[in-house]
Motif scaffolding. Structure first.
Motif: not given
Ligand code: SF4
Ligand code: SF4
Lengths: 417, 95
Positions: A173-178, A180-183, A216-218, A232-234
Motif C-alpha cells: 500500500i502507500c508507505n506514507h513516507c517521511t 514523500p516523493g509525491c509531495l 514521482a512516487c517510486p 487519488e491515493k491511499c
Molecule cells: S511517495 Fe507518496 S504516494 Fe508514494 S508511497 Fe510515499 S507517501 Fe505514498
C-alpha cells in the motif's frame, strides 16, 4: 532550492525539496512476507471501501504482486531501479561502518538534481503507461494466452509454460513516507502530511491533475482518475485511524486491508516521533520493537530515499541478493533473527491480527517452560508466555499466549457464524 | 538492462522463466518455511500434507510436483522435529 534532511534508513543526510517537519505520531505497518498466501482479500477490502466508482477501475490502492514476475503497475520497481542505475552507473551501493550502514548512491531526489538539459524535475521518476496500470497480476502465476495473441485465453492454457520457481507475494500500500516523493513533486503543494498521524493526503480541491506525483512516487501508489482529472491515493483509512468507527468508541482502529488479512501477515500501528524526526524510544510499542529493537522488519527499497513507513519481515527462502536489493543491508541479520526467534519476538509475533484496534503497548507475562529443542541448529526453549496488548488509553484490548489453544469447529457448524 | 529483456506485447512475459539462482536449497527452505509457519499456526501433519498436495496452493504444490511425497513428508518431519518435540512430552514444567 533543496534542503538537507536526515533519513535514518540510509544512515545519512540527503537533499529534499522541503525542510524537515515531522508529525507527532506516524502511521506505520509491518508485514510478514513468510505468511502471505496471495489471497487478495486485502485488495478487495480496500477496493470495496474506497475505489469502486467510475474512473477508479484501474486503481488498486492495495495490491499484492508475485515477485519477481509481477508488479503493479507492471515492472514499476525494475524501472525505478533502472532509472537510478542510469543516473549513477555502478555506484548505487551501501557502505558499512562498524554496525551502521550508509547508502552511498543517489536517492530519487539526488538523482534528479543531476538531470541537466531535461525539463527540470524535483524527483527522478516516470509515468507508467495505461497498459501498465490496466492488468494487475496479469500472467504473474500462469500463462493464459500464446505469444502474439495478447489478452486472450488459450483453450489449451493448462499446457502453457509455468514458472519453475516461485518467489513470494509482495503486499503493498502507500508507505506514507517521511519524505514523500509525491509531495515533493507537486507544483501546487496539494499534497500534505498530517501532523497528527503522518498520513499523506492529496487535497482534492487543490489538485489539478498534473500527475507529477504519479511520476514521482517510486512505489507508484498515486493514481490518476480520468473522470475527475485529479489524482487519488491511499488515505490510510484515516477515519478509522482517527477513531471515528463506532465499534471502538473513539479508539484508533487498523485499516481495512490490515483487519481483513487472512494470512495474519499484517500489523499496523502508530509510532511516536520526536521533533527532530527520530523515533521516540517506545520500547514496548510492537512496531518499535519489531523495527528498531529486534530489527526483523525492513523498509522496502530504502535506497529510493523517501523513508517509507511500511516494513517487511522478508521471506526466508528467497535468494539473498534479490532480497538485499529490495530491503537493504539489514537483510541477513533480520532473516537470522526470524528463523530462530527469541522469547520476546515469538510472543510479539502473536499480536498479528488478534485485534482490530491499534496496539500501542504490549506487556509479556512469563509463562511455563514447555520444551527445549533445537531450531535450525540452535538451542531453543519454548515458554508459554502470555502477551497483552493495550490501546492508546491504556486499556487492555488483547490477551493471547504463545501456545495458543486450537479449536476445530465441528462439521455440523461448518457454515454457521 | 538490454532493451530486449522484456517485451510488453508478450503474453508469456516472465512466465515459465527459470530464475538463474534457483536451487534445491531455496526450494527446501521454501517448503520448510511453509511447514514451520503452518505447524506453529496449529495445522496437523495431515492438513499440511493436504496443502502440499492441493494444486490451488501454487507454492507448496510446486514442491510436491518437483519432488515427491517422501520429500514433502521428510520436510514436515524436519519442521516437527524442531517445533513439536512436545508431542512426545507431557504437559509443561515450572520454570
Ligand atoms: S511517495 Fe507518496 S504516494 Fe508514494 S508511497 Fe510515499 S507517501 Fe505514498
Ligand atoms: S489478505 Fe493477507 S494473506 Fe491475503 S493477500 Fe492480502 S496480505 Fe496476503
Amino acid at each position: 532550492m533543496n534542503q538537507q534532511v536526515y533519513n535514518w534508513q540510509i544512515g545519512r543526510k540527503m537533499s529534499y525539496p522541503h525542510a524537515e517537519a515531522h508529525p507527532e505520531w506516524q502511521f506505520a505497518f509491518c508485514f510478514n512476507l513468510n505468511r502471505c498466501i496471495g489471497c487478495q482479500t486485502c485488495t478487495m477490502a480496500c477496493k470495496s471501501t474506497w475505489t469502486f466508482s467510475k474512473g477508479q477501475e484501474q486503481m488498486w490502492w492495495n495490491n499484492v504482486e508475485t515477485k519477481p514476475y509481477g508488479g503493479y503497475p507492471q515492472f514499476w520497481d525494475v524501472k525505478v531501479l533502472q532509472l537510478l542505475e542510469e543516473a549513477n552507473p555502478g555506484a548505487q551501493k551501501w557502505a558499512r561502518k562498524g554496525e551502521e550502514f550508509t547508502f552511498e548512491g543517489k536517492t530519487i531526489f539526488e538523482a534528479a538534481e543531476k538531470r541537466v538539459g531535461l525539463e527540470p524535475e524535483r524527483v527522478l521518476g516516470y509515468l507508467p503507461t495505461d497498459e501498465e496500470w490496466r492488468f494487475p497480476n496479469i500472467y504473474e502465476d500462469t500463462a493464459v494466452s500464446r505469444k502474439g495473441k495478447p489478452m486472450t485465453f488459450d483453450p489449451e492454457g493448462t499446457k502453457l509454460p509455468e514458472h519453475k520457481t516461485r518467489f513470494f507475494y509482495l503486499a503493498r500500500i502507500c508507505n506514507h513516507c517521511t519524505y514523500p516523493g509525491c509531495l515533493a513533486a507537486c507544483p501546487r503543494n496539494a499534497i500534505y502530511k498530517r501532523h497528527e498521524d503522518g498520513i499523506v493526503l492529496i487535497d482534492q480541491e487543490r489538485c489539478r491533475g498534473y500527475r507529477k506525483c504519479v511520476a514521482a512516487c517510486p512505489y507508484k501508489k498515486v493514481m490518476y482518475r480520468p473522470t475527475t482529472h485529479i489524482s487519488e491515493k491511499c488515505i490510510a483509512c484515516y477515519p478509522r485511524i482517527e477513531g471515528n468507527d463506532p465499534a471502538t468508541k473513539g479508539m484508533p482502529i487498523q485499516t481495512r486491508c490490515m483487519t481483513a488479512c487472512i494470512g495474519q501477515i499484517r500489523l499496523q500501528g502508530l509510532v511516536r516521533i520526536n521533533k527532530d524526526g527520530s523515533w521516540a524510544e517506545d520500547r514496548y510499542n510492537p512496531l518499535y520493537y519489531l523495527i528498531r529493537v529486534a530489527k526483523v522488519a525492513l523498509p522496502l527499497y530504502p535506497q529510493f530515499g523517501t523513508e517509507p513507513n511500511g516494513y517487511y519481515i522478508p521471506p526466508r527462502w528467497v535468494p539473498r541478493g534479490y532480497l538485499r536489493q529490495m530491503f537493504g543491508p539489514g537483510l541477513d541479520e533480520a532473516l537470522e533473527k526470524y528463523r530462530v526467534p527469541d522469547r520476546e519476538l515469538l510472543a510479539v509475533l502473536q499480536l498479528y491480527q488478534r485485534t482490530k484496534e491499534i496496539i500501542v503497548r504490549y506487556e509479556i507475562k512469563e509463562g511455563k517452560k514447555v520444551y527445549e529443542t533445537v531450531i535450525h541448529g540452535k538451542p531453543f526453549t519454548l515458554y508459554n508466555d502470555t502477551i497483552v496488548g493495550y490501546n492508546k488509553e491504556g486499556k487492555e484490548i488483547v490477551r493471547t499466549q504463545v501456545e495458543e489453544p486450537f479449536y476445530v469447529r465441528p462439521d455440523k457448524h461448518q457454515n454457521s457464524i | 538492462m538490454p532493451k530486449d529483456e522484456y517485451d510488453p506485447e508478450d503474453p508469456l512475459e516472465w512466465v515459465g522463466v527459470e530464475v538463474p539462482v534457483e536451487s534445491d536449497e531455496n526450494l527446501h527452505e521454501m517448503a520448510l518455511t511453509f511447514a514451520e509457519e503452518f505447524l506453529r499456526g496449529g495445522f496437523s501433519e495431515d492438513e499440511l500434507l493436504a496443502m502440499f498436495k492441493n494444486p490451488f496452493y501454487v507454492g507448496p504444490h510446486l514442491v510436491w510436483r518437483k519432488k515427491n511425497e517422501a520429500y514433502v513428508r521428510a520436510v514436515i518431519e524436519e519442521a516437527k522435529g524442531m517445533w513439536m518435540p512436545m508431542r512426545t512430552m507431557s504437559g509443561g514444567e515450572e520454570e
